[in-house]
Motif scaffolding. Structure first.
Motif, mmCIF file in Angstrom:
data_model
loop_
_atom_site.group_PDB
_atom_site.id
_atom_site.type_symbol
_atom_site.label_atom_id
_atom_site.label_comp_id
_atom_site.label_asym_id
_atom_site.label_seq_id
_atom_site.Cartn_x
_atom_site.Cartn_y
_atom_site.Cartn_z
ATOM 1 N N PHE A 1 0.836 -1.194 0.000
ATOM 2 C CA PHE A 1 0.000 0.000 0.000
ATOM 3 C C PHE A 1 0.876 1.252 0.000
ATOM 4 O O PHE A 1 0.596 2.217 -0.720
ATOM 5 C CB PHE A 1 -0.888 0.038 1.251
ATOM 6 N N THR B 1 0.793 4.089 -2.782
ATOM 7 C CA THR B 1 0.490 5.474 -2.415
ATOM 8 C C THR B 1 1.628 6.395 -2.844
ATOM 9 O O THR B 1 1.398 7.481 -3.375
ATOM 10 C CB THR B 1 0.237 5.574 -0.896
ATOM 11 N N LYS C 1 -4.127 10.537 0.139
ATOM 12 C CA LYS C 1 -3.114 10.968 -0.833
ATOM 13 C C LYS C 1 -3.780 11.304 -2.167
ATOM 14 O O LYS C 1 -3.468 12.325 -2.791
ATOM 15 C CB LYS C 1 -2.066 9.865 -1.010
ATOM 16 N N GLN D 1 -4.166 1.704 5.790
ATOM 17 C CA GLN D 1 -3.445 2.013 4.554
ATOM 18 C C GLN D 1 -4.384 2.493 3.447
ATOM 19 O O GLN D 1 -4.021 3.374 2.666
ATOM 20 C CB GLN D 1 -2.643 0.798 4.092
ATOM 21 N N LEU E 1 -4.165 5.936 1.357
ATOM 22 C CA LEU E 1 -4.181 6.020 -0.105
ATOM 23 C C LEU E 1 -5.254 7.004 -0.565
ATOM 24 O O LEU E 1 -4.999 7.850 -1.431
ATOM 25 C CB LEU E 1 -4.418 4.637 -0.702
ATOM 26 N N TYR F 1 -11.770 5.879 -6.787
ATOM 27 C CA TYR F 1 -10.998 4.675 -6.475
ATOM 28 C C TYR F 1 -11.904 3.446 -6.395
ATOM 29 O O TYR F 1 -11.585 2.394 -6.947
ATOM 30 C CB TYR F 1 -10.203 4.870 -5.188
#
Length: 184
Positions: free
Chosen positions: A66, A70, A132, A125, A129, A153
């Motif tokens: 992850f 990321t 970010k 995580q 992500l 996503y």
């Protein structure tokens, strides 16, 4: 003959690299500790010098992968073109067909729910992500950025999962193309 800390760290990295590849390709249950170690070029014995359990290996390999994924956002321009480039790659035939090297979320999400010890690291995580993604790229507004990032996503991950699951290549490609045209 003793091993240096650098040797041990290098072995640890090899174990993580091979385990995540095998887990993505075949799932957690179908991969044994012995197989991970053999693929990493090691014997089964030293496994417990590196990890408390197979579940600890699963959690650490997910976390590490992850963080890599990321960090890959930093390689893209922080523009609409950057996010479009990411979506184009993610929804590509190449990525769809790369079970061992592709997205760990598309490969392992359905299994994570059955592995209590990896759910917390996976959740942490995934939040990172999404954060970010929300802060790296431009969205409709700063207030909608997190929601937009979650939507994007979730949509592309779902598309890859479905495209991988069907046994009709033309339909699989249609799934990827339709999602690309709607989110891109």
């Amino acid at each position: 003959m003793g091993y240096t800390a650098a040797d041990t760290a290098q072995k640890h990295e090899r174990i993580l690299d091979q385990s995540i590849r095998l887990f993505r390709e075949r799932g957690f249950a179908a991969v044994s500790v012995n197989e991970v170690m053999k693929t990493a070029g090691l014997t089964h014995g030293p496994f417990y010098n590196h990890f408390e359990s197979k579940e600890a290996l699963m959690a650490e390999s997910l976390t590490r992968e992850f963080q890599r994924a990321t960090g890959d956002f930093d390689k893209l321009p922080a523009t609409e073109k950057g996010v479009a480039k990411y979506v184009d790659y993610y929804l590509s035939k190449q990525h769809r067909d790369d079970f061992a090297g592709g997205c760990l979320v598309a490969a392992l999400s359905s299994e994570v729910r059955q592995q209590e010890q990896v759910r917390a690291p996976f959740t942490e995580q995934l939040k990172g992500l999404i954060q970010k993604l929300a802060t790296r790229f431009p969205w409709r507004s700063r207030r909608s950025a997190r929601g937009d990032a979650i939507h994007l996503y979730s949509t592309i991950v779902g598309a890859v999962i479905l495209a991988r699951a069907v046994n009709d290549d033309k339909f699989s490609q249609e799934i990827l193309d339709e999602v690309r045209s709607r989110v891109g």
